[in-house]
Design an enzyme around this catalytic site. Structure first.
Site, PDB file in Angstrom:
ATOM      1  N   TYR A 144       0.850  -1.188   0.000  1.00  0.00           N
ATOM      2  CA  TYR A 144       0.000   0.000   0.000  1.00  0.00           C
ATOM      3  C   TYR A 144       0.880   1.231   0.000  1.00  0.00           C
ATOM      4  O   TYR A 144       1.828   1.315   0.777  1.00  0.00           O
ATOM      5  CB  TYR A 144      -0.902  -0.005   1.243  1.00  0.00           C
ATOM      6  N   ASP A 239       9.419   2.679   0.071  1.00  0.00           N
ATOM      7  CA  ASP A 239       8.355   3.329   0.831  1.00  0.00           C
ATOM      8  C   ASP A 239       8.500   2.857   2.277  1.00  0.00           C
ATOM      9  O   ASP A 239       8.038   1.778   2.646  1.00  0.00           O
ATOM     10  CB  ASP A 239       6.987   2.960   0.241  1.00  0.00           C
ATOM     11  N   LYS A 267       4.121   8.606   9.103  1.00  0.00           N
ATOM     12  CA  LYS A 267       3.792   8.038  10.412  1.00  0.00           C
ATOM     13  C   LYS A 267       4.731   8.514  11.538  1.00  0.00           C
ATOM     14  O   LYS A 267       4.510   9.589  12.082  1.00  0.00           O
ATOM     15  CB  LYS A 267       3.698   6.517  10.290  1.00  0.00           C
TER      16      LYS A 267
END
Ligand SMILES: *Cc1c(COP(=O)(O)O)cnc(C)c1O
Length: 422
Positions: A144, A239, A267
């Site tokens: 994702y 990522d 995050k």
């Protein structure tokens, strides 16, 4: 456990907000359970608006490696807010955080801050295409990378719950240059490079995928991706929105000693505020406006409060022994957990402070094998863990997170609950 207030808050929310949530997985869909509404959180304790307490293993989807509301982060934020909350003019806090990140991840020679992981990935891909002058990108099934149109192809996280793991509203033309293939499969990568090698701008990968549950890369796989991209003049984008500062102080790239061309972070680096970043080699990043022709911008990018929070977090993580202590705690926990699930048709995938329990009797190493896990058993497990006071990540396609704030007692409670639940 009385959840009267959460129930009525949900009813009200659903009237004004689609599904009652601002990010789909929060709705606990497929789990036969309604969302909790949270009043406050400190350390690893979530308190809902009915006063029930839960030990958190979702931790705002991996944002809090140091636990919720860490005192040092709180102090830094309060100080920043007292000065002002946004300027739209440069401030020193931006350079400070960029410099700190560069110290931990030297591959990020230049860094630009954005407001979400989605933006970071979107921008990294744009700059990769401009730099290489090519269009096609390879991604991996079940990884994702946020909700940009061209990345909602066989995507993990909340998208995995939709049929086909893609989204409505995305024209085929927009995903024409995206090729999605199975993770951990070298032959699949080689085949695409053979076919489209001259037009490949980048391979984007969660180097340790966490959005189809935690998946461990096969031995040599990341090295292989590094080599084949270099051979063909394509960029390798890691990522590390989840893994950055989690798997080690320098993310996956430090752990596996691999230098990607571009990296995305999110995050953890926002300390609970909307901040993310992308960065890499100077010659690539200098393609960005105002120095270069690639446009990318943001009204609130580099927000002073978010930058202060991020810097405070990185200070906490730089304390001597932070990662070794955490690693030690996790290793004890996994050893006990493995004992408990033995013979129960449950697979534990773990690396550093993140793990997934798959209800499956077969090894889980890619999206297909992750999808083969039992959804019904997971839903039962989630509900039982919740009843026993543990808030685990509410999907079989997500990771659970351990923080420095979890105590041995918390983890015993978790193990007890697992024993009861299975
Ligand atoms: C969470 C996540 C994103 C998206 O970040 P948002 O801040 O939710 O937009 C991108 N990539 C990975 C690996 C993620 O885990």
């Amino acid at each position: 456990m009385n959840r009267k207030n959460s129930k009525s808050a949900y009813k009200e929310a659903v009237r004004y907000i689609p599904g009652g949530v601002n990010s789909p997985v929060r709705a606990l869909y497929g789990l036969d359970e309604e969302p909790l509404f949270i009043d406050k959180a400190k350390g690893v304790t979530l308190v809902d608006i009915d006063g029930n307490k839960y030990t958190a293993y979702c931790l705002s989807w991996g944002v809090f490696l140091q636990g919720h509301s860490h005192p040092a982060v709180k102090t830094a934020v309060i100080k920043a807010v007292a000065h002002g909350t946004s300027y739209g003019v440069p401030c020193i806090a931006e350079t400070e955080l960029a410099k700190k990140i560069n110290t931990f991840l030297p591959s990020m020679e230049k860094i630009r801050f954005v407001n979400s992981g989605t933006e970071a990935v979107m921008s990294a891909i744009r700059v990769a295409r401009a730099y290489t002058g090519k269009n096609t990108i390879i991604k991996f099934d079940g990884c994702y990378h946020g909700h940009a149109d061209h990345l909602l192809v066989s995507a993990g996280s909340g998208v995995a719950g939709l049929s086909g793991a893609s989204s409505a509203g995305v024209p085929e033309d927009f995903t024409r240059h995206t090729v999605s293939i199975p993770f951990n499969d070298q032959k699949a990568v080689e085949a695409v490079f053979k076919l489209k090698g001259t037009d490949l701008a980048a391979v984007i990968v969660e180097p340790v995928p966490a959005n189809m549950g935690v998946i461990i890369p096969n031995h040599g796989y990341l090295e292989f991706l590094r080599k084949i991209t270099k051979d063909y003049g394509a960029l390798l984008i890691f990522d590390e929105v989840i893994t950055g500062f989690r798997l080690s102080s320098g993310g996956t790239q430090k752990l596996f000693c691999i230098m990607p061309d571009l990296t995305t972070l999110g995050k953890i680096i926002g300390g609970g505020f909307p901040a993310a970043a992308f960065g890499g080699r100077s010659e690539i990043m200098d393609m960005l406006a105002p120095d270069g022709p690639v446009y990318q911008a943001g009204t609130l990018s580099g927000n002073p409060v978010a930058m202060a929070a991020g810097s405070a977090v990185l200070n906490v993580l730089s304390e001597i022994g932070f990662y070794t202590e955490l690693e030690k705690k996790c290793s004890v926990f996994y050893t006990v957990l493995l004992e408990v699930i033995k013979g129960k048709n449950i697979v534990l995938n773990h690396i550093g402070p993140m793990f997934t329990l798959f209800f499956s009797d077969k090894e889980v190493f890619d999206f297909n094998s992750s999808c083969a896990s039992n959804a019904k058993r997971f839903a039962e497990f989630f509900r039982s863990m919740l009843k026993n006071g543990n808030y685990i990540s509410p999907s079989r396609f997500e990771a659970n997170f351990i923080s420095s704030a979890h105590t041995p007692q918390d983890m015993e409670k978790f193990i007890d609950a697992v024993q009861k639940s299975i």
